[in-house]
Design an enzyme around this catalytic site. Structure first.
Site, short mmCIF file in Angstrom:
data_model
loop_
_atom_site.label_atom_id
_atom_site.label_comp_id
_atom_site.label_asym_id
_atom_site.label_seq_id
_atom_site.Cartn_x
_atom_site.Cartn_y
_atom_site.Cartn_z
N GLU A 1 -8.74 -10.80 -0.24
CA GLU A 1 -8.68 -11.27 1.13
C GLU A 1 -8.50 -12.39 1.38
O GLU A 1 -7.55 -13.22 1.90
CB GLU A 1 -9.90 -10.34 1.81
CG GLU A 1 -10.01 -10.95 3.17
CD GLU A 1 -11.37 -10.49 3.70
OE1 GLU A 1 -11.28 -10.21 5.08
OE2 GLU A 1 -12.25 -10.43 3.04
N HIS A 2 -9.41 -13.63 0.65
CA HIS A 2 -9.18 -14.92 0.81
C HIS A 2 -9.22 -15.31 -0.50
O HIS A 2 -10.10 -15.14 -1.22
CB HIS A 2 -10.59 -15.23 1.43
CG HIS A 2 -11.02 -14.63 2.69
ND1 HIS A 2 -11.97 -13.91 2.89
CD2 HIS A 2 -10.57 -14.87 4.08
CE1 HIS A 2 -12.28 -13.45 4.16
NE2 HIS A 2 -11.39 -14.05 4.90
N ASN B 1 -17.15 -1.71 7.83
CA ASN B 1 -17.71 -1.58 6.65
C ASN B 1 -17.07 -0.72 5.84
O ASN B 1 -15.91 0.09 6.30
CB ASN B 1 -19.22 -1.19 6.72
CG ASN B 1 -19.57 -0.26 7.81
OD1 ASN B 1 -18.62 0.76 7.96
ND2 ASN B 1 -20.69 -0.16 8.20
N GLU C 1 26.32 16.49 0.79
CA GLU C 1 24.88 17.01 1.08
C GLU C 1 24.93 18.48 1.52
O GLU C 1 23.91 19.15 1.94
CB GLU C 1 24.42 15.94 2.03
CG GLU C 1 24.32 14.82 1.38
CD GLU C 1 23.59 13.77 2.25
OE1 GLU C 1 23.28 14.23 3.30
OE2 GLU C 1 23.09 12.54 2.03
N GLN D 1 -19.05 -16.10 2.47
CA GLN D 1 -18.57 -14.49 2.60
C GLN D 1 -19.38 -13.60 1.94
O GLN D 1 -19.47 -12.49 2.42
CB GLN D 1 -17.39 -14.54 1.33
CG GLN D 1 -16.12 -15.52 1.86
CD GLN D 1 -15.72 -15.18 3.14
OE1 GLN D 1 -15.46 -14.13 3.61
NE2 GLN D 1 -15.67 -16.19 4.02
N HIS E 1 26.95 18.33 10.38
CA HIS E 1 26.97 17.12 10.25
C HIS E 1 28.60 16.63 10.14
O HIS E 1 29.03 15.86 11.13
CB HIS E 1 26.12 16.37 9.13
CG HIS E 1 24.65 16.17 9.32
ND1 HIS E 1 23.89 17.36 9.59
CD2 HIS E 1 23.87 14.99 9.35
CE1 HIS E 1 22.70 16.86 9.70
NE2 HIS E 1 22.70 15.55 9.27
N TYR F 1 -11.37 -2.12 16.89
CA TYR F 1 -13.00 -1.88 16.33
C TYR F 1 -13.54 -3.18 16.06
O TYR F 1 -12.91 -3.97 15.30
CB TYR F 1 -12.92 -1.05 15.01
CG TYR F 1 -14.32 -0.84 14.60
CD1 TYR F 1 -15.17 0.21 15.33
CD2 TYR F 1 -15.11 -1.49 13.69
CE1 TYR F 1 -16.53 0.43 14.97
CE2 TYR F 1 -16.39 -1.50 13.67
CZ TYR F 1 -17.31 -0.19 14.37
OH TYR F 1 -18.32 0.01 13.91
N ASP G 1 -11.95 -17.95 9.87
CA ASP G 1 -12.51 -16.93 10.38
C ASP G 1 -12.56 -17.08 11.95
O ASP G 1 -12.67 -15.97 12.61
CB ASP G 1 -13.93 -16.88 9.83
CG ASP G 1 -13.97 -16.26 8.38
OD1 ASP G 1 -13.00 -15.92 8.12
OD2 ASP G 1 -14.99 -16.18 7.75
N HIS H 1 -21.52 -11.70 4.67
CA HIS H 1 -21.11 -10.38 5.55
C HIS H 1 -21.52 -9.38 5.21
O HIS H 1 -21.79 -8.36 5.79
CB HIS H 1 -19.54 -10.33 5.29
CG HIS H 1 -18.63 -11.25 6.05
ND1 HIS H 1 -18.69 -11.28 7.23
CD2 HIS H 1 -18.01 -12.42 5.70
CE1 HIS H 1 -17.83 -12.23 7.80
NE2 HIS H 1 -17.50 -12.98 6.84
#
Length: 353
Positions: free
Chosen positions: A253-254, A177, A341, A222, A346, A99, A287, A225
């Protein structure tokens, strides 16, 4: 993030996702026409045209390619115990959906180049119709040919579930977004996603007496954006530990470190998508141009998740080989645990002869 993010008074993001899942192309077209003002009769491939900064795109792509190629994980094989050999093999994903927000050619580079380096066979790009021409032109320059002029939640759903025109993908990548991020979280019940990469965030950590113009520049970059971007300033002062705790709490994020004391925190910061150290390391350098990936966790997810790397576009397969003698050695362990178990079938596999 709630799946009840409203797109208007009548519909939620989940409604859009479910509509595309059930009606395919028809739903994609209707939602695209509604939100983007188009007049499509069927989903449209993006047409490449217009001028793009070719040299800058190729330079950025080369740095991203170099950095991500160096991240290739190694296959391993070892004999764990006599007669028991394990192999862990890395393999590229077969198909991915990328995307790309409106006009953000840099996000195409950050997702498309690592996918190519990993060896992904099919790369699908979705981007909003407005700005799709530039994204398609950049994709063609990079050798990516499946680009759709579809944005928003309908694009995420189309890549996740497929439509009559678009085959589904195995994993979805890319920032977006709130609506896009919510759609990614919804489809993650059925299809893998990279990480929640929503509205941009920054924490500027600054010593007393630093150039405030630099602080303002980083915050403004920033906030550019969009209105849902978030920015915080942490003043180091005389308490370095308190500053570190505040940075870790934001898990942003940063993180941009400015000043001698602030910059000393770089090796100790755990909760951040990416850390930028010093006045000559502006976040926009990452970026666009350094080669580091700018698709990073937001909303506190950096406490548990890192940004994109080459391994994000790959997965592991474990191969196990056991000899007759090896199985004989393992048999007591298999039998004891299977009995504990309550799994007799098994237990029965432990003895082949």
């Amino acid at each position: 993030m709630s799946s009840q993010v409203k797109v208007d008074r009548k519909f939620t993001i989940e409604d859009i996702v479910n509509d595309v899942k059930s009606r395919g192309d028809a739903a994609v077209v209707e939602w695209t026409n509604l939100f983007d003002g188009t007049n499509y009769e069927k989903p449209q491939r993006a047409e490449a045209y217009g001028d793009i900064p070719t040299a800058a795109i190729l330079a950025a792509a080369e740095n991203v390619r170099t950095w991500h190629a160096a991240q290739r994980p190694q296959d391993i094989m070892m004999e764990v115990t006599p007669g028991v050999t394990l192999e862990r093999r890395w393999t590229p994903l077969r198909s991915v959906g990328l995307y790309v927000p409106k006009n953000l050619v840099s996000s195409l580079i950050m997702t498309g180049i690592p996918a190519q380096v990993a060896g992904v066979e099919r790369i699908v790009v979705c981007t909003p119709p407005s700005g799709a021409a530039a994204v398609a032109a950049a994709a063609a320059l990079l050798g990516i040919d499946e680009v759709w002029a579809i944005g928003g939640a309908q694009a995420i759903a189309a890549m996740a579930y497929g439509t009559e025109s678009m085959a589904p993908v195995d994993k979805i990548f890319g920032p977006g977004n709130a609506a896009v991020n919510t759609a990614k979280l919804i489809v993650s019940r059925d299809v893998a996603i990279d990480l929640p990469a929503g509205p941009s965030e920054i924490v500027v950590v600054a010593d007393d007496g630093v150039d405030e113009t630099l602080v303002e520049q980083e915050m403004a970059a920033q906030m550019e954006h969009g209105p849902d971007s978030r920015g915080f300033i942490v003043r180091v002062g005389n308490d370095l530990e308190a500053a570190l705790l505040e940075v870790e709490k934001y898990a942003a994020e940063h993180v941009f470190l400015l000043g001698e004391k602030a910059e000393s925190l770089a090796p100790r910061i755990r909760n951040a998508g990416s850390v930028f150290v010093g006045k000559y390391s502006p976040v926009p350098a990452g970026d666009y141009a350094t080669g580091g990936n700018h698709v990073l966790p937001t909303g506190g997810w950096s406490k548990s998740t890192g940004g994109l790397g080459l391994e994000s576009f790959m997965k592991t397969v474990t191969v196990q080989r056991v000899t007759k003698e090896g199985l004989e050695k393992l048999a007591p362990t298999i039998e004891a645990l299977a009995e504990l178990e309550g799994l007799p079938s098994h237990k029965a596999t432990a003895r082949r002869d």
